[in-house]
Scaffold this motif. Structure first.
Motif, mmCIF file in Angstrom:
data_model
loop_
_atom_site.group_PDB
_atom_site.id
_atom_site.type_symbol
_atom_site.label_atom_id
_atom_site.label_comp_id
_atom_site.label_asym_id
_atom_site.label_seq_id
_atom_site.Cartn_x
_atom_site.Cartn_y
_atom_site.Cartn_z
ATOM 1 N N TRP A 252 -4.557 -16.207 -1.494
ATOM 2 C CA TRP A 252 -5.154 -15.857 -1.682
ATOM 3 C C TRP A 252 -5.133 -14.604 -0.180
ATOM 4 O O TRP A 252 -6.114 -15.313 -0.304
ATOM 5 N N ASP B 241 -0.271 -19.844 -4.568
ATOM 6 C CA ASP B 241 -2.015 -20.298 -4.750
ATOM 7 C C ASP B 241 -2.491 -19.721 -3.716
ATOM 8 O O ASP B 241 -3.883 -20.299 -3.625
ATOM 9 N N ALA C 165 -15.445 -15.728 -1.069
ATOM 10 C CA ALA C 165 -14.846 -16.912 -0.833
ATOM 11 C C ALA C 165 -16.348 -18.405 -0.451
ATOM 12 O O ALA C 165 -15.999 -18.922 -1.180
ATOM 13 N N ALA D 21 -5.664 -16.386 4.786
ATOM 14 C CA ALA D 21 -5.341 -16.755 2.919
ATOM 15 C C ALA D 21 -6.232 -16.998 2.974
ATOM 16 O O ALA D 21 -6.186 -18.689 3.503
ATOM 17 N N ARG E 142 -6.053 -26.883 -5.034
ATOM 18 C CA ARG E 142 -4.524 -26.208 -4.993
ATOM 19 C C ARG E 142 -3.946 -26.836 -3.388
ATOM 20 O O ARG E 142 -2.364 -26.571 -3.768
ATOM 21 N N VAL F 98 -7.541 -12.673 1.856
ATOM 22 C CA VAL F 98 -8.193 -12.386 2.079
ATOM 23 C C VAL F 98 -8.457 -11.627 3.733
ATOM 24 O O VAL F 98 -8.233 -11.612 4.722
ATOM 25 N N LYS G 30 -10.812 -14.680 -7.247
ATOM 26 C CA LYS G 30 -10.265 -14.127 -6.484
ATOM 27 C C LYS G 30 -10.797 -13.246 -5.431
ATOM 28 O O LYS G 30 -10.631 -11.757 -5.933
ATOM 29 N N VAL H 137 -6.779 -20.758 0.661
ATOM 30 C CA VAL H 137 -5.843 -21.534 -0.329
ATOM 31 C C VAL H 137 -7.348 -22.505 -1.069
ATOM 32 O O VAL H 137 -8.174 -23.005 -0.192
ATOM 33 N N ARG H 138 -7.906 -22.992 -2.485
ATOM 34 C CA ARG H 138 -8.946 -23.318 -2.892
ATOM 35 C C ARG H 138 -8.359 -25.078 -2.690
ATOM 36 O O ARG H 138 -6.608 -26.093 -2.761
#
Length: 110
Positions: free
Chosen positions: A95, A93, A9, A26, A32, A97, A2, A28-29
């Motif tokens: 995060w 999912d 990131a 945010a 996900r 940033v 995270k 999101v990978r």
């Protein structure tokens, strides 16, 4: 992982950034993100398809947003370049940033 900001990131691997309703950003990978033929989510167009053995990597264009990369398990059915799909992800999912410039904060150059 995270990461605390966008620079970190992106350094750690493929990172998708989405805008939040509050104006924030945010992460999101790719693994996900769900890619479906229909359903609820954001409409996208497949720009590139990469077969990676057990997974497929889709590069996606979303109108009015940054492009996304999704990595989904290969289960026999794949989407093709140019196909319209729907992408979605779970809120859990995401995060949040911070946007941060990669250059040093003491650097005064434009």
């Amino acid at each position: 992982m995270k990461p605390a900001n966008r620079f970190v990131a992106e350094f750690l691997g493929i990172a998708n950034f989405v805008h939040l309703p509050d104006g924030g950003c945010a992460l999101v990978r790719p693994e996900r993100i769900r890619v479906d033929a229909s359903g609820e989510g954001k409409e996208a167009c497949i720009v590139e398809v990469i077969y990676l053995g057990q997974t497929m990597r889709y590069h996606l264009a979303i109108e009015g947003a940054e492009s996304l990369v999704a990595t989904v398990p290969f289960r026999g059915k794949t989407f093709s370049k140019g196909e319209r799909v729907v992408v979605s992800w779970d809120v859990a999912d995401l995060w949040p940033v911070a946007f941060q410039n990669a250059r040093n904060e003491n650097d005064q150059s434009p």
